[in-house]
Design a protein around this motif. Structure first.
Motif, PDB file in Angstrom:
ATOM      1  N   ALA A 125       0.776  -1.140   0.408  1.00 12.72           N
ATOM      2  CA  ALA A 125       0.553  -0.301   0.021  1.00 12.72           C
ATOM      3  C   ALA A 125       0.452   0.959  -0.240  1.00 12.72           C
ATOM      4  O   ALA A 125       1.077   1.662  -0.861  1.00 12.72           O
ATOM      5  CB  ALA A 125      -0.547  -0.295   1.319  1.00 12.72           C
ATOM      6  N   ASN A 126       1.656   1.616   1.085  1.00  7.44           N
ATOM      7  CA  ASN A 126       2.884   2.690   0.648  1.00  7.44           C
ATOM      8  C   ASN A 126       4.585   2.682   0.449  1.00  7.44           C
ATOM      9  O   ASN A 126       5.097   3.377   1.000  1.00  7.44           O
ATOM     10  CB  ASN A 126       2.181   2.665   2.152  1.00  7.44           C
ATOM     11  N   GLY A 127       4.548   1.356   0.336  1.00  9.10           N
ATOM     12  CA  GLY A 127       6.139   1.458  -0.159  1.00  9.10           C
ATOM     13  C   GLY A 127       7.300   0.809   1.142  1.00  9.10           C
ATOM     14  O   GLY A 127       7.908   1.053   0.888  1.00  9.10           O
ATOM     15  N   THR A 128       6.541   1.105   2.276  1.00  8.29           N
ATOM     16  CA  THR A 128       7.652   0.945   3.223  1.00  8.29           C
ATOM     17  C   THR A 128       7.831   0.070   3.897  1.00  8.29           C
ATOM     18  O   THR A 128       7.338  -1.340   3.226  1.00  8.29           O
ATOM     19  CB  THR A 128       6.735   0.772   4.709  1.00  8.29           C
ATOM     20  N   LEU A 129       9.562  -0.027   3.767  1.00 11.73           N
ATOM     21  CA  LEU A 129      10.595  -1.250   3.817  1.00 11.73           C
ATOM     22  C   LEU A 129      10.389  -2.006   4.819  1.00 11.73           C
ATOM     23  O   LEU A 129      10.291  -1.389   6.119  1.00 11.73           O
ATOM     24  CB  LEU A 129      12.061  -0.707   3.316  1.00 11.73           C
ATOM     25  N   TYR A 130      10.342  -2.853   4.958  1.00  8.99           N
ATOM     26  CA  TYR A 130      10.123  -3.612   6.571  1.00  8.99           C
ATOM     27  C   TYR A 130      11.410  -4.680   6.656  1.00  8.99           C
ATOM     28  O   TYR A 130      11.546  -4.743   7.745  1.00  8.99           O
ATOM     29  CB  TYR A 130       8.653  -4.870   6.776  1.00  8.99           C
ATOM     30  N   PHE A 131      12.319  -5.383   5.483  1.00  4.60           N
ATOM     31  CA  PHE A 131      12.363  -6.328   5.691  1.00  4.60           C
ATOM     32  C   PHE A 131      13.225  -6.254   4.830  1.00  4.60           C
ATOM     33  O   PHE A 131      13.302  -6.090   3.741  1.00  4.60           O
ATOM     34  CB  PHE A 131      11.923  -7.681   6.394  1.00  4.60           C
ATOM     35  N   ARG A 132      14.670  -6.364   5.249  1.00  7.35           N
ATOM     36  CA  ARG A 132      15.962  -7.360   4.005  1.00  7.35           C
ATOM     37  C   ARG A 132      16.637  -8.006   4.159  1.00  7.35           C
ATOM     38  O   ARG A 132      16.548  -8.493   5.314  1.00  7.35           O
ATOM     39  CB  ARG A 132      17.289  -6.019   3.897  1.00  7.35           C
ATOM     40  N   GLU A 133      16.804  -8.998   3.282  1.00  6.38           N
ATOM     41  CA  GLU A 133      17.870 -10.189   3.910  1.00  6.38           C
ATOM     42  C   GLU A 133      18.690 -10.458   2.069  1.00  6.38           C
ATOM     43  O   GLU A 133      18.806 -10.148   1.590  1.00  6.38           O
ATOM     44  CB  GLU A 133      16.771 -11.262   3.828  1.00  6.38           C
ATOM     45  N   THR A 134      19.827 -10.955   3.116  1.00  2.00           N
ATOM     46  CA  THR A 134      20.910 -11.394   1.129  1.00  2.00           C
ATOM     47  C   THR A 134      20.415 -13.262   1.542  1.00  2.00           C
ATOM     48  O   THR A 134      20.369 -13.722   3.135  1.00  2.00           O
ATOM     49  CB  THR A 134      22.184 -11.756   1.821  1.00  2.00           C
ATOM     50  N   ARG A 135      21.149 -14.255   0.794  1.00  2.00           N
ATOM     51  CA  ARG A 135      20.452 -15.532   1.239  1.00  2.00           C
ATOM     52  C   ARG A 135      21.728 -15.854   0.156  1.00  2.00           C
ATOM     53  O   ARG A 135      21.372 -15.705  -0.700  1.00  2.00           O
ATOM     54  CB  ARG A 135      18.933 -15.972   0.632  1.00  2.00           C
ATOM     55  N   ASP A 136      22.076 -17.184  -0.056  1.00  2.00           N
ATOM     56  CA  ASP A 136      22.890 -17.834  -0.508  1.00  2.00           C
ATOM     57  C   ASP A 136      22.283 -19.585  -0.907  1.00  2.00           C
ATOM     58  O   ASP A 136      22.426 -20.011   0.623  1.00  2.00           O
ATOM     59  CB  ASP A 136      24.674 -17.936   0.345  1.00  2.00           C
ATOM     60  N   ILE A 137      22.311 -19.405  -1.864  1.00  2.00           N
ATOM     61  CA  ILE A 137      21.526 -21.496  -1.701  1.00  2.00           C
ATOM     62  C   ILE A 137      23.303 -21.596  -1.966  1.00  2.00           C
ATOM     63  O   ILE A 137      23.267 -21.381  -3.268  1.00  2.00           O
ATOM     64  CB  ILE A 137      20.237 -21.023  -3.227  1.00  2.00           C
ATOM     65  N   LEU A 138      23.777 -23.210  -2.072  1.00  2.00           N
ATOM     66  CA  LEU A 138      24.497 -23.908  -2.647  1.00  2.00           C
ATOM     67  C   LEU A 138      23.829 -24.567  -3.475  1.00  2.00           C
ATOM     68  O   LEU A 138      22.690 -25.700  -3.347  1.00  2.00           O
ATOM     69  CB  LEU A 138      24.519 -24.937  -1.777  1.00  2.00           C
ATOM     70  N   SER A 139      24.109 -24.998  -4.241  1.00  2.00           N
ATOM     71  CA  SER A 139      23.219 -25.845  -5.572  1.00  2.00           C
ATOM     72  C   SER A 139      24.271 -27.060  -6.031  1.00  2.00           C
ATOM     73  O   SER A 139      25.412 -27.199  -6.684  1.00  2.00           O
ATOM     74  CB  SER A 139      23.504 -24.542  -7.164  1.00  2.00           C
ATOM     75  N   LEU A 140      23.586 -28.431  -6.246  1.00  2.00           N
ATOM     76  CA  LEU A 140      24.058 -29.958  -5.856  1.00  2.00           C
ATOM     77  C   LEU A 140      24.601 -29.967  -7.372  1.00  2.00           C
ATOM     78  O   LEU A 140      24.113 -29.296  -8.221  1.00  2.00           O
ATOM     79  CB  LEU A 140      23.702 -30.640  -5.562  1.00  2.00           C
TER      80      LEU A 140
END
Length: 173
Positions: free
Chosen positions: A158-173
């Motif tokens: 609705a208003n564009g408020t940023l609530y949360f940020r995250e960086t994730r790493d995924i190991l691909s087999l």
């Protein structure tokens, strides 16, 4: 004996399993091969009092700040130092995987979530509709293993408020 008799499954589960197997046979790839740097996926999620109840029960986090409900009157504004009831801070992190993987494109070999760095920017009010966006930002090899890094944001629709940020790493087999 048919394979479906080995474990009881509902008709929906049987159809989903068969669709997954058909997808694998249609030319699945590893996660590394499926994802390109810059690929972006997003999903909107309304964080209802019911969702908060289920999450809080599951992780045994019974903070009164999350209570946007009351027996027999159900939805109430709730109370917290931020005004009304708020969402448990890491609830949205659990939904990132449902956004991060494009389930219309099957991959044959599993992936392992190896790392994430979360930043809670602002409390999310119970009842908010948020947009979870994940973007592949980097592919790298470390100790002969392939990783895909994603940048995640959670914003109010609705208003564009940023609530949360995250960086994730995924190991691909």
């Amino acid at each position: 004996m048919s394979t479906d008799q080995l474990r009881p499954m509902s008709p929906v589960q049987i159809a989903q399993t068969r669709d997954f197997i058909n997808g694998l046979e249609a030319g699945a790839a590893t996660y590394w091969d499926m994802v390109e740097i810059g690929d972006e996926l997003s999903r909107e999620l309304t964080i209802s009092p019911e969702l908060v109840i289920l999450y809080a029960d599951g992780v045994e986090d019974f903070n009164p700040w999350y209570e946007g409900w009351r027996m027999n009157s159900w939805t109430i504004p709730g109370e917290s130092p931020f005004g009304g009831a708020i969402v448990p801070p890491l609830l949205v992190s659990h939904f990132v995987l449902s956004v991060q993987f494009d389930h219309t494109r099957p991959f044959a070999i599993g992936s392992i979530h190896t790392n994430h760095d979360s930043e809670i920017v602002a409390p999310i009010p119970v009842g908010a509709t948020v947009r979870i966006t994940t973007r592949a930002t980097e592919k790298y090899v470390k100790r002969e293993r392939r990783y895909v890094r994603h940048s995640v944001t959670v914003e109010d629709v609705a208003n564009g408020t940023l609530y949360f940020r995250e960086t994730r790493d995924i190991l691909s087999l």
